[in-house]
Design an enzyme around this catalytic site. Structure first.
Site, PDB file in Angstrom:
ATOM      1  N   LEU A  13       0.862  -1.192   0.000  1.00  0.00           N
ATOM      2  CA  LEU A  13       0.000   0.000   0.000  1.00  0.00           C
ATOM      3  C   LEU A  13       0.890   1.231   0.000  1.00  0.00           C
ATOM      4  CD1 LEU A  13      -3.041  -0.638   2.383  1.00  0.00           C
ATOM      5  CD2 LEU A  13      -2.958  -0.634  -0.103  1.00  0.00           C
ATOM      6  N   HIS A  14       1.000   1.868  -1.154  1.00  0.00           N
ATOM      7  CA  HIS A  14       1.761   3.107  -1.257  1.00  0.00           C
ATOM      8  C   HIS A  14       0.808   4.217  -1.679  1.00  0.00           C
ATOM      9  CE1 HIS A  14       1.957   3.005  -5.715  1.00  0.00           C
ATOM     10  NE2 HIS A  14       1.977   1.687  -5.529  1.00  0.00           N
ATOM     11  N   ALA A  15       1.335   5.393  -1.953  1.00  0.00           N
ATOM     12  CA  ALA A  15       0.509   6.595  -2.145  1.00  0.00           C
ATOM     13  C   ALA A  15      -0.609   6.451  -3.176  1.00  0.00           C
ATOM     14  CB  ALA A  15       1.393   7.784  -2.500  1.00  0.00           C
ATOM     15  N   ILE A  18      -3.431   3.999  -2.053  1.00  0.00           N
ATOM     16  CA  ILE A  18      -4.055   4.577  -0.854  1.00  0.00           C
ATOM     17  C   ILE A  18      -4.969   5.724  -1.256  1.00  0.00           C
ATOM     18  CG2 ILE A  18      -3.631   5.907   1.259  1.00  0.00           C
ATOM     19  CD1 ILE A  18      -1.108   4.139   1.657  1.00  0.00           C
TER      20      ILE A  18
END
Length: 89
Positions: A13-15, A18
Site C-alpha cells: 500500500l503506497h501513495a 491509498i
C-alpha cells in the site's frame, strides 16, 4: 461490518492505491478503519494509512460502522479488486 484483504499490489500500500481507497470512502458517512499489525487508523486519512507501511502479501482488516457501511465496503472491495490492490480473504 468488517472484511480482511490480502494486499496483492507488488509495492504494497503506497501513495497511489491509498489515494484511490481514501477517495472511494470519503463520500460515505460511516467511520472506516484500516487495521494492520494490531494498529488501527482512520481510512479517510491518506497520511494515517501511509503510516501503516503495509507490505505486499500482508493481511489488513477494514471495518466500517455507520448508516452506509455496507455500500462503503462494496466500494472498497471493488477498488481493491479492479485496481489490483488486494483480494478478499
Amino acid at each position: 461490518m468488517e472484511k480482511d484483504f490480502k494486499i496483492t499490489a507488488t509495492e504494497g500500500l503506497h501513495a497511489r492505491p491509498i489515494a484511490l481507497l481514501v477517495n472511494a470512502v470519503m463520500p460515505f458517512e460511516a467511520e472506516v478503519q484500516l487495521t494492520y499489525k494490531d494498529k488501527s487508523v482512520n481510512m479517510k486519512s491518506i497520511v494515517g494509512v501511509l503510516s501503516q507501511g503495509v507490505a505486499p502479501g500482508s493481511i489488513v482488516k477494514i471495518s466500517a460502522n455507520g448508516p452506509d457501511a455496507e455500500p462503503l465496503m462494496q466500494a472498497v472491495s471493488e477498488i481493491m479488486s479492479t485496481k489490483g490492490i488486494g483480494e478478499e480473504c
